[in-house]
Every structure is written in structure tokens, then in C-alpha cells.
Design a protein around this motif. Structure first.
Motif, PDB file in Angstrom:
ATOM      1  N   ARG A 189     -27.326  21.969 -22.781  1.00 49.49           N
ATOM      2  CA  ARG A 189     -27.821  23.121 -23.532  1.00 49.49           C
ATOM      3  C   ARG A 189     -28.576  22.734 -24.798  1.00 49.49           C
ATOM      4  O   ARG A 189     -29.569  23.371 -25.174  1.00 49.49           O
ATOM      5  N   GLU A 190     -28.124  21.702 -25.485  1.00 46.80           N
ATOM      6  CA  GLU A 190     -28.737  21.332 -26.766  1.00 46.80           C
ATOM      7  C   GLU A 190     -30.220  20.994 -26.621  1.00 46.80           C
ATOM      8  O   GLU A 190     -30.996  21.131 -27.571  1.00 46.80           O
ATOM      9  N   PHE A 191     -30.635  20.551 -25.429  1.00 48.10           N
ATOM     10  CA  PHE A 191     -32.025  20.156 -25.211  1.00 48.10           C
ATOM     11  C   PHE A 191     -32.868  21.279 -24.607  1.00 48.10           C
ATOM     12  O   PHE A 191     -34.061  21.085 -24.365  1.00 48.10           O
ATOM     13  N   ALA A 192     -32.283  22.428 -24.345  1.00 46.28           N
ATOM     14  CA  ALA A 192     -32.941  23.467 -23.560  1.00 46.28           C
ATOM     15  C   ALA A 192     -34.150  24.067 -24.274  1.00 46.28           C
ATOM     16  O   ALA A 192     -34.207  24.142 -25.504  1.00 46.28           O
ATOM     17  N   SER A 215     -20.775  14.379 -23.911  1.00 48.45           N
ATOM     18  CA  SER A 215     -21.301  13.160 -23.296  1.00 48.45           C
ATOM     19  C   SER A 215     -22.798  12.999 -23.445  1.00 48.45           C
ATOM     20  O   SER A 215     -23.309  11.886 -23.302  1.00 48.45           O
ATOM     21  N   LYS A 216     -23.526  14.081 -23.705  1.00 50.38           N
ATOM     22  CA  LYS A 216     -24.987  14.018 -23.687  1.00 50.38           C
ATOM     23  C   LYS A 216     -25.551  13.983 -25.101  1.00 50.38           C
ATOM     24  O   LYS A 216     -25.750  12.919 -25.663  1.00 50.38           O
ATOM     25  N   VAL A 269     -31.829  15.497 -30.755  1.00 45.06           N
ATOM     26  CA  VAL A 269     -32.461  16.493 -29.887  1.00 45.06           C
ATOM     27  C   VAL A 269     -33.976  16.495 -30.064  1.00 45.06           C
ATOM     28  O   VAL A 269     -34.738  16.480 -29.080  1.00 45.06           O
ATOM     29  N   GLN A 270     -34.427  16.504 -31.301  1.00 43.00           N
ATOM     30  CA  GLN A 270     -35.863  16.569 -31.538  1.00 43.00           C
ATOM     31  C   GLN A 270     -36.589  15.323 -31.039  1.00 43.00           C
ATOM     32  O   GLN A 270     -37.686  15.412 -30.464  1.00 43.00           O
ATOM     33  N   GLY A 294     -35.506  21.250 -19.372  1.00 41.64           N
ATOM     34  CA  GLY A 294     -34.772  21.683 -20.547  1.00 41.64           C
ATOM     35  C   GLY A 294     -33.618  20.752 -20.847  1.00 41.64           C
ATOM     36  O   GLY A 294     -32.639  21.160 -21.481  1.00 41.64           O
ATOM     37  N   ALA A 295     -33.736  19.505 -20.400  1.00 42.87           N
ATOM     38  CA  ALA A 295     -32.637  18.546 -20.528  1.00 42.87           C
ATOM     39  C   ALA A 295     -33.135  17.252 -21.153  1.00 42.87           C
ATOM     40  O   ALA A 295     -34.263  17.162 -21.630  1.00 42.87           O
TER      41      ALA A 295
END
Length: 351
Positions: A189-192, A215-216, A269-270, A294-295
Motif C-alpha cells: 500500500r505504501e507505494f500505491a 516486510s516491504k 517510498v519516494q 502501484g508497488a
């Protein structure tokens, strides 16, 4: 001759959860791991927790549960923690799926799903992705029968990276019978691209379970810690199925420190999104039609070339994940790895 005990047929017939070969690999881009170690504050928490490694952790990870409740703005009675979101899902299925029950899932999606369903004694019912490689939610609704117990929705989807938007999810949840559990797996979700927050749906849909992991984006894959957020009744049944001491004291301490590292998370993330954009642009320029991801990975739909290209990448020191006759998945984060992927693709196509 003495015969050995025989396993359950479900165990004997299970496919093997495979992983990419990494011998001689310089860039490992096959497992969707973070490419950098945890920040200093998390490493410090791990170190201090290790001094009490001779003691059992809290039986239900209460300190971590409370930290997550504050972070998410929900009651702690809605949260159950476990050794990774995969383990939490496994025990959710064990709590609810009986022999003969069906679990509806998209395919291709996370390859562990059908394995866990069969371990629980259930029957996986796979629904093909749409032509855009997205969850076909209307078709998944049509797959529901009187034997359906659970529906799995991976958003963003692993391995294609595609997303379902909020409006589509709400229409889907409105149509699913209330006695069927919907699991929304938000591992990425954080990368979506879409700001879909499954936790925000919980008050409206008591049959919803949201899975998340450290884990991600948080870079704690080696410590194995994840959690589920749900209504109190489902959480109670899940907690009963989870083993005691499901999360180690070291993993719990690391996760508590990680949720406070908002600046580090934003940086991770960025930087991943920038790399994602660069890789997507490179392959689009080469004429490959790839789905928007989105991942923290991209999907290259190479079809019959998937395994061959993956093997070719290994000769260049790069491991990626191949799905035979479908595509390959490449984990983002390392610029040199991205350049190695693009160069390998150019060489492979030239040959």
C-alpha cells in the motif's frame, strides 16, 4: 519393510513455493525486499530488544498492538499481529475455512494464496485477471457460491502491480454477502498510486479484513512481522487461531520503532517511486506495454520469453522473478540493478 506415515493428500499435492536462484548474483531483484537496511533508530531498538532474548515475548504482542492502534487510529481490539502478513492470513484461513469451503482469488496473484487455502482444507477458486492484468471484481462476484467462505483481493496485486480504486472496492464490498469474509491484502500500500486505505472501510463492512506487513516499505522482511485489522468478532477468532508468542520481542520492538520513522519511510517510498517511473518509461520507450505498478516492483509481460530472459539476466548477475509463459517481476530500488535489467533486455532482444 516398514512404511512411513503418509501426509494428507492436500499436503502431498501442494505446489512448491519457489524462489529465484541467487548463486553468483550481484543484484537480487526477485523477492520484493527493501534494498537498504533499517534506519539507525530501528537497529538500536533491535539491539536493545536482543538483550532480553532469553525471555519470552508478550503472548499477543500487546505493545506492538497498542502502537499500531495509535498509528492507525483504531481500537486495539481490532488488531492481531503475527510473523508476517502471510502467517496471519494462514491462521485466518485455518480459523474460518473448513473442508469443502471455497476461497475466491484472482489469478495470477500472490502464489502463496492457493497453497494456504489448500493447507486449510479449502478449495481455491481462481478468477482470471482482466486484459489489463487487474482484478476482475465483477467476475469474482459471479464466482461466489453457497460454499464460498473467503475472497482474497491483493491490492496492489502481486506480481502485476495493478490496483483497484476505492470506488470499485466499495461497489465490490457492497455486493459481497455479509457472511463471506473479504481479505484486502495491502502489503504494498505504501507505494500505491491510488490512496486506497482499507482500514477506512472497516466500520462499513464488518466482514472485511485488512492485511499489512513490515516486510516491504519498512524493510523488516528478515524479522517477519505483519498484522490484520478487522472487526472485533473476526479478530477474536483469528487471535484464537494464532500461536502464542507469534511475534518475537525483537521483531515487535523493530516494528514499533519503524512506525515512528515517518521521514525514513517517506524517503524510501519516494525513491522507489522515482525508480519505478524511470524503469516504466524505459520499457515503454522500447515498445513494451506494461501495466502501471502501484508497488515496489514492475511487471514485464514477456510471455514465452519470461523464463529465457530470467535465465539470461542471471548470466549478467541479476536475479528477477519469472512466471513461465506470463512475465517477469523486477524489484525496484537499486539504480544499478535497473540499468542492468534494461541492458540485459536490450542484449536479449538483439540476440
Amino acid at each position: 519393510m516398514t512404511s512411513l506415515p503418509t501426509p494428507r493428500p492436500e499436503i502431498r499435492d501442494l505446489p512448491t513455493y519457489s524462489s529465484a536462484r541467487t548463486n553468483g548474483v550481484r543484484w537480487k531483484a526477485s523477492s520484493n525486499e527493501a534494498v537498504t537496511p533499517p534506519p539507525a533508530s530501528v537497529l538500536e531498538a533491535i539491539y536493545h530488544a536482543g538483550s532480553n532474548a532469553h525471555l519470552y515475548p508478550d503472548v499477543a504482542g500487546r505493545d506492538l498492538v497498542e502502537a499500531l492502534a495509535e498509528f492507525l487510529g483504531v481500537s486495539s481490539e481490532r488488531i492481531a499481529v503475527g510473523a508476517g502478513s502471510l502467517s496471519v492470513l494462514e491462521h485466518l484461513l485455518l480459523a474460518y475455512v473448513d473442508s469443502g469451503d471455497e476461497v475466491v482469488l484472482a489469478w495470477r496473484s500472490y502464489e502463496a494464496y492457493p497453497i494456504l487455502v489448500k493447507l486449510a482444507g479449502g478449495t481455491p477458486v481462481t478468477v482470471p485477471l482482466s486484459v489489463e492484468l487487474e482484478h476482475d471484481l465483477p467476475a469474482m462476484l459471479e464466482a461466489i457460491t453457497d460454499r464460498t467462505k473467503v475472497i482474497l483481493v491483493c491490492n496492489p496485486n502481486n506480481p502485476t502491480g495493478t490496483e483497484v480504486d476505492e470506488a470499485a472496492i466499495r461497489r465490490f464490498l457492497d455486493a459481497v454477502p455479509s457472511h463471506v469474509i473479504v481479505v484486502l491484502d495491502e502489503a504494498y500500500r505504501e507505494f500505491a498510486r491510488n490512496d486506497v486505505d482499507g482500514v477506512a472501510f472497516l466500520n462499513d463492512y464488518p466482514n472485511l479484513v485488512v492485511l499489512r506487513t513490515f516486510s516491504k516499505a519498512y524493510g523488516l522482511a528478515g524479522l517477519r512481522v505483519g498484522y490484520a485489522v478487522s472487526g472485533r468478532d473476526i479478530r477474536s477468532s483469528l487471535a484464537a487461531a494464532l500461536p502464542p508468542f507469534a511475534v518475537s520481542s525483537i521483531a515487535a520492538a523493530a516494528a514499533q520503532a519503524a512506525v515512528r520513522e515517518t521521514r525514513e519511510l517517506a524517503h524510501t517510498v519516494q525513491s522507489t517511486i522515482r525508480e519505478r517511473r524511470s524503469v516504466e518509461n524505459a520499457f515503454t520507450a522500447r515498445g513494451l506495454r506494461i501495466p502501471d505498478s502501484g508497488a515496489n516492483f514492475v511487471w514485464l509481460p514477456l510471455g514465452a520469453d519470461s523464463v529465457g530472459f530470467s535465465e539470461f539476466c542471471l548470466t549478467r548477475g541479476l536475479s528477477i522473478r519469472a512466471f513461465a509463459d506470463e512475465g517477469v517481476r523486477f524489484t525496484l530500488g537499486d539504480r544499478e540493478a535497473s540499468q542492468a535489467l534494461i541492458s540485459a533486455y536490450d542484449e536479449y532482444k538483439k540476440d
